[in-house]
Design a protein around this motif. Structure first.
Motif, short mmCIF file in Angstrom:
data_model
loop_
_atom_site.label_atom_id
_atom_site.label_comp_id
_atom_site.label_asym_id
_atom_site.label_seq_id
_atom_site.Cartn_x
_atom_site.Cartn_y
_atom_site.Cartn_z
N ALA A 26 0.83 -1.21 0.00
CA ALA A 26 0.00 0.00 0.00
C ALA A 26 0.86 1.26 0.00
N GLU A 27 1.96 1.23 0.75
CA GLU A 27 2.85 2.39 0.78
C GLU A 27 3.53 2.60 -0.57
N LEU A 28 3.91 1.52 -1.23
CA LEU A 28 4.49 1.64 -2.57
C LEU A 28 3.47 2.22 -3.54
N PHE A 29 2.25 1.72 -3.48
CA PHE A 29 1.20 2.23 -4.36
C PHE A 29 0.98 3.72 -4.12
N ARG A 115 -4.11 7.01 0.18
CA ARG A 115 -3.71 7.32 1.56
C ARG A 115 -4.62 6.58 2.55
N LEU A 116 -5.88 6.50 2.23
CA LEU A 116 -6.82 5.78 3.10
C LEU A 116 -6.49 4.29 3.14
N ILE A 117 -6.08 3.73 2.02
CA ILE A 117 -5.71 2.31 1.99
C ILE A 117 -4.51 2.07 2.90
N VAL A 118 -3.52 2.96 2.85
CA VAL A 118 -2.37 2.83 3.74
C VAL A 118 -2.83 2.89 5.20
N ASN A 148 -12.66 -0.08 9.44
CA ASN A 148 -14.00 0.09 8.89
C ASN A 148 -14.33 1.57 8.68
N ASP A 149 -13.95 2.40 9.65
CA ASP A 149 -14.21 3.83 9.54
C ASP A 149 -13.46 4.44 8.36
N VAL A 150 -12.24 3.97 8.14
CA VAL A 150 -11.46 4.45 6.99
C VAL A 150 -12.19 4.12 5.69
N GLU A 151 -12.72 2.90 5.60
CA GLU A 151 -13.44 2.51 4.39
C GLU A 151 -14.69 3.36 4.21
N ASP A 152 -15.37 3.69 5.30
CA ASP A 152 -16.54 4.55 5.22
C ASP A 152 -16.15 5.94 4.70
N ILE A 185 -10.04 0.96 -7.04
CA ILE A 185 -9.44 1.45 -5.80
C ILE A 185 -10.42 1.29 -4.65
N GLU A 186 -11.69 1.60 -4.92
CA GLU A 186 -12.73 1.41 -3.90
C GLU A 186 -12.87 -0.05 -3.52
N ASP A 187 -12.76 -0.95 -4.49
CA ASP A 187 -12.80 -2.38 -4.19
C ASP A 187 -11.67 -2.79 -3.24
N THR A 188 -10.52 -2.16 -3.39
CA THR A 188 -9.39 -2.47 -2.51
C THR A 188 -9.66 -1.99 -1.09
N LEU A 189 -10.25 -0.82 -0.96
CA LEU A 189 -10.66 -0.36 0.37
C LEU A 189 -11.71 -1.29 0.97
#
Length: 207
Positions: A26-29, A115-118, A148-152, A185-189
């Motif tokens: 995730a950091e590399l991405f 950033r949210l994924i990280v 979960n909150d990050v995904e929201d 990207i949303e699918d990854t979150l």
């Protein structure tokens, strides 16, 4: 002292190693999308992480198939490993499409979502660090909730990104490209949230 027996420790060790890999991927991405003009040549390295993710799944499955005693249900171990792999697969899927779609600049919302994924993977990593004591350490749930909150939060960024894309971009092909990328990207979150929910389910079932 950990609640698990020595023979069971290997699962938690493998999950933690896998979790650390997802954070690194995730950091590399994020580095790529934040500095795309200078870092696009790093995209093949995301594929290397995807391959390593497959190897981590293989290690966990091999251990599972050779173990008589497991720290929680076998099907939950398998499901959790496969769901973690979805995070790394998702990152590679998006990165590969940057080249496939001939993307020359990254939309700011994609950076926000990266950033949210990280952030989500880091919360999951802390949860996996505490996972061996999941019957005693209630703070694990705090970090699964945070993921979960990050995904929201990501849902809001995603919807706003689509609205802006449809409103501002006159090139239909570019709209199609970026709709696809933002979806993935949303699918990854979503995969991060699914891992958090899988951890929570293990705790609820075995608590």
């Amino acid at each position: 002292m950990s609640r698990v027996k020595r023979k069971e420790d290997i699962f938690f060790t493998q999950f933690k190693e896998f979790s650390e890999l997802t954070v690194s991927a995730a950091e590399l991405f994020l580095d790529i999308v934040e500095n795309y003009s200078e870092k696009a040549d790093l995209i093949p390295e995301v594929k290397e992480y995807e391959t390593k993710g497959d190897e981590e799944v293989g290690k966990i499955m091999t251990t599972l198939n050779s173990s008589f005693i497991t720290p929680f249900d076998r099907e939950d171990i398998s499901a959790l490993a496969l769901q973690m792999d979805e995070i790394v697969d998702g990152l590679e899927n998006v990165a590969a499409r940057f080249k496939l779609y001939d993307i020359d600049a990254i939309r700011p919302e994609a950076v926000d979502m990266a950033r949210l994924i990280v952030n989500a993977t880091k919360h999951l990593d802390i949860a996996f660090e505490k996972f061996p004591d999941f019957k005693k350490d209630a703070s694990i749930l705090k970090h699964t909730k945070a993921a979960n909150d990050v995904e929201d939060e990501g849902d809001i960024v995603y919807r706003d990104a689509l609205a802006r894309l449809f409103r501002e971009h006159g090139d239909t092909i570019e709209v199609v490209k970026w709709k696809s990328l933002l979806d993935k990207i949303e699918d990854t979150l979503d995969a991060c949230k699914d891992v958090a929910n899988d951890i929570r389910n293990v705790i609820v079932k075995n608590g």
